[in-house]
Design an enzyme around this catalytic site. Structure first.
Site, short mmCIF file in Angstrom:
data_model
loop_
_atom_site.label_atom_id
_atom_site.label_comp_id
_atom_site.label_asym_id
_atom_site.label_seq_id
_atom_site.Cartn_x
_atom_site.Cartn_y
_atom_site.Cartn_z
N SER A 156 35.62 46.10 36.95
CA SER A 156 36.14 45.55 38.77
C SER A 156 37.22 44.56 38.13
O SER A 156 36.67 43.53 37.57
CB SER A 156 35.86 45.02 40.09
OG SER A 156 36.56 44.74 40.88
N TYR A 169 30.83 39.38 46.01
CA TYR A 169 31.12 41.04 44.51
C TYR A 169 32.04 40.05 44.06
O TYR A 169 31.77 40.64 42.57
CB TYR A 169 32.14 41.46 45.70
CG TYR A 169 32.94 42.21 44.88
CD1 TYR A 169 31.66 43.52 44.72
CD2 TYR A 169 34.62 42.65 44.22
CE1 TYR A 169 32.59 45.10 44.24
CE2 TYR A 169 34.22 43.75 43.73
CZ TYR A 169 33.97 44.74 43.38
OH TYR A 169 34.19 46.19 42.97
#
Length: 274
Positions: A156, A169
Site C-alpha cells: 500500500s 495497517y
C-alpha cells in the site's frame, strides 16, 4: 501494425502459459482483478478468500471458461500458518508447484492508538504481514529449485508513508515492504523475483461503500467526500482502477520484469511523490 504486447488478433499473448499462480484474498476487489489478469495471460490460478459459496463457484467457473485455464478455489484461513502451508501443498497436488505467489489478503481497522483493540492489531498483522511470510516460506524453496518464480506482495502507499489512526495497517504494510526486500535478496541468484505493489486509493466495491457512508455521516455529496477526504493527497484526483493494479502485478510476473526485484512500486497517482 500490431501494438506492442498484442497478438495479430488483438489478444494479449499468453506469456504465463503453464505457470501456476496463487492469489490470496482474491474473491473480490484487487485480488480478483489480479487473478483475472494472470488467467488472461495463461496461468492456472488458485483463488482464495471469503464469500458466498455459490458466488465463489460461479466466479471460479467464469474465469476458467473465459480464459481456458484451470481455476480452483481454496478457502484456507490466511491467519493460520498451518492452513497457508496446506494451501501451497494442495495447489501442488492439483496443478503443480507454485510459480507465482501474489500475497494480497488484507484487512483494516481505524482507531486512535490508545483506543485500538489489541485483538484487531493481532488480526491485521497476522493477515496483512505474517500471512505473506508464511506463504512465501512455503512456496519459495520449490521456486528456487526450478530456477523461476515471481512473488508480488500487494502492500500500500501506507507501506511508504503513514496516516493517523491506522497504526496496525501502516505497521504491517511497512513490514511487508521489508519482507519483500529480504526475499528479493535471498532469491536473487535463483531466477526468482519479489516485489511490492503499493496502491493508493483504488475504486473497489468496499471503497464505494465507504464513500457513501462518509457522505451520509458528514452531510456532503459523494463527489465532495471523494475529493476532500479520499483523494486529498492523491494528485491525479482520481482513484486508481483495479485493472491498473492488476496490470502492474501481471507485468511484474512476466519475463520482461526479470531484472526488477526488491522494489516497492507506488501505483498511487503521485501521492507518495509529495
Amino acid at each position: 501494425m500490431t501494438p506492442a504486447g498484442l497478438t495479430e488478433t488483438g489478444d494479449r499473448p499468453r506469456e504465463l502459459e503453464g505457470r501456476v499462480a496463487i492469489v490470496t484474498g482474491s474473491t473480490s476487489g484487487i485480488g480478483l482483478g489480479v487473478a483475472e489478469a494472470l488467467a488472461a495471460r495463461g496461468a492456472a490460478v488458485v483463488l482464495n478468500g471469503f464469500g458466498d459459496a455459490a458466488a465463489v463457484e460461479d466466479t471460479t467457473r467464469r474465469i476458467s471458461d473465459a480464459h481456458a485455464v484451470p481455476v480452483r478455489y481454496d478457502g484456507a484461513d490466511m491467519s493460520d500458518p498451518a492452513q497457508i502451508e496446506a494451501l501451497v501443498e494442495r495447489t501442488r497436488r492439483a496443478f503443480g508447484p507454485t510459480d507465482i505467489l501474489v500475497n494480497n489478503a488484507g484487512i483494516q481497522h481505524v482507531a486512535p492508538i490508545e483506543e485500538f483493540p489489541p485483538e484487531k492489531w493481532d488480526a491485521i498483522t497476522a493477515i496483512n504481514l505474517s500471512a505473506a511470510f508464511h506463504a512465501t516460506r512455503a512456496a519459495l524453496g520449490a521456486m528456487k529449485e526450478r530456477g523461476w518464480g515471481r512473488i508480488v506482495n500487494v502492500a500500500s502507499a501506507h507501506g511508504l508513508i503513514a496516516s493517523p489512526f491506522k497504526s496496525a495497517y501502516v505497521a504491517a504494510k511497512h513490514g511487508v515492504i521489508g519482507l519483500t526486500k529480504v526475499t528479493a535478496l535471498e532469491a536473487a541468484e535463483h531466477g526468482v523475483t519479489c516485489n511490492a505493489v503499493c496502491p493508493g486509493y483504488v475504486w473497489t466495491p468496499l471503497v464505494a461503500g465507504q464513500v457513501a457512508a462518509q457522505a451520509r455521516a458528514h452531510g456532503l455529496s459523494e463527489k465532495e467526500v471523494i475529493r476532500t477526504v479520499f483523494l486529498a493527497e492523491q494528485p491525479t484526483r482520481r482513484f486508481a482502477t483495479i485493472e491498473e493494479i492488476a496490470a502492474t502485478v501481471a507485468f511484474l510476473c512476466s519475463d520482461g520484469a526479470a531484472s526488477i526485484t526488491g522494489v516497492a512500486l507506488p501505483v498511487d497517482g503521485g501521492w507518495t511523490a509529495h
